[in-house]
Design an enzyme around this catalytic site. Sequence first.
Site, PDB file in Angstrom:
ATOM      1  CB  THR A  10      16.107   9.174  10.213  1.00  0.00           C
ATOM      2  OG1 THR A  10      15.567   8.982  11.600  1.00  0.00           O
ATOM      3  CG2 THR A  10      15.064   8.057   9.410  1.00  0.00           C
ATOM      4  CB  ALA A  13      12.171   1.795  13.490  1.00  0.00           C
ATOM      5  N   GLY A  14      10.031   4.493  13.443  1.00  0.00           N
ATOM      6  CA  GLY A  14       8.878   5.050  12.853  1.00  0.00           C
ATOM      7  C   GLY A  14       8.942   5.886  11.849  1.00  0.00           C
ATOM      8  CG  ASP A  79      14.908  18.490  12.874  1.00  0.00           C
ATOM      9  OD1 ASP A  79      15.441  17.486  13.618  1.00  0.00           O
ATOM     10  OD2 ASP A  79      14.564  19.365  13.511  1.00  0.00           O
ATOM     11  CG  PHE A 162       7.069   7.188  16.457  1.00  0.00           C
ATOM     12  CD1 PHE A 162       7.994   8.458  16.225  1.00  0.00           C
ATOM     13  CD2 PHE A 162       6.480   6.775  15.184  1.00  0.00           C
ATOM     14  CE1 PHE A 162       8.397   8.993  15.220  1.00  0.00           C
ATOM     15  CE2 PHE A 162       6.294   7.644  14.135  1.00  0.00           C
ATOM     16  CZ  PHE A 162       7.468   8.663  14.021  1.00  0.00           C
ATOM     17  N   GLY A 163       7.044   8.569  19.767  1.00  0.00           N
ATOM     18  CA  GLY A 163       7.316   9.817  20.248  1.00  0.00           C
ATOM     19  C   GLY A 163       6.371  10.457  21.146  1.00  0.00           C
ATOM     20  CG  HIS A 189       3.958  16.111  11.886  1.00  0.00           C
ATOM     21  ND1 HIS A 189       3.252  15.481  12.307  1.00  0.00           N
ATOM     22  CD2 HIS A 189       5.266  15.931  12.298  1.00  0.00           C
ATOM     23  CE1 HIS A 189       3.993  14.422  13.172  1.00  0.00           C
ATOM     24  NE2 HIS A 189       5.265  14.877  13.026  1.00  0.00           N
ATOM     25  NE  ARG A 190       8.418  12.326  10.102  1.00  0.00           N
ATOM     26  CZ  ARG A 190       7.923  12.248  11.404  1.00  0.00           C
ATOM     27  NH1 ARG A 190       7.072  11.413  11.858  1.00  0.00           N
ATOM     28  NH2 ARG A 190       8.521  12.755  12.355  1.00  0.00           N
TER      29      ARG A 190
END
Length: 207
Positions: A10, A13-14, A79, A162-163, A189-190
């Site tokens: 990826t 950066a986050g 993803d 982020f996002g 979630h990550r």
Amino acid sequence: MGEKMILIATSNAGKVREMERAFEGLPVRLVPLSRLHEVLPDVGEIEEPVEDGATFLENARIKAHYYQEKTGLAALADDSGLSVDVLDGAPGVYSARYAGVHGDDAANNAKLIADIQAHGTENAVAAYHCALVLVFEDGRELGAEGTCAGFIRPEARGTEGFGYDPHFYRADGRSMAELTREEKHAISHRGAALEMMKTMLLERGLT
């Protein structure tokens, strides 16, 4: 146990920071795409793969296999995205390019809030989803998934995320962008997917 090199597939950066934080203490060397030439100086420019999967897991698998084959390194791909109930699950796999330009957080958030408000609501039930796939040098793979429930509000708060994080609120009233990295990893979630991946790696001795 020797140090294992894993390419982080990826340029976000986050996401890189979250992965590096999650794998601290493991005998691995994580190499982001932005630093690939430091370990493979002769590799040419690698175009991004076409992410045409119907699910987060399918797209993560596409990216992991693509970069593993291009570099010969074990590759870890993520993803992830947001699903909003009132939008029938959108933006879903199109989260990073919801407004048309990949990675334009401001435009994506503006479109998201406008679309939710067009349905006559200010607080929309939503969930973050993350799928991780790690492909080893011989093509074997591990997969992990995680989710985080919350809701979207029009007010943006916080500077740490982020996002969609500034608009994604948890039950305690804080946005994801108001959490410390440690707090976010514990409930995100990550974070859930990374902990699952970390456990599988340790169980298999990183092989």
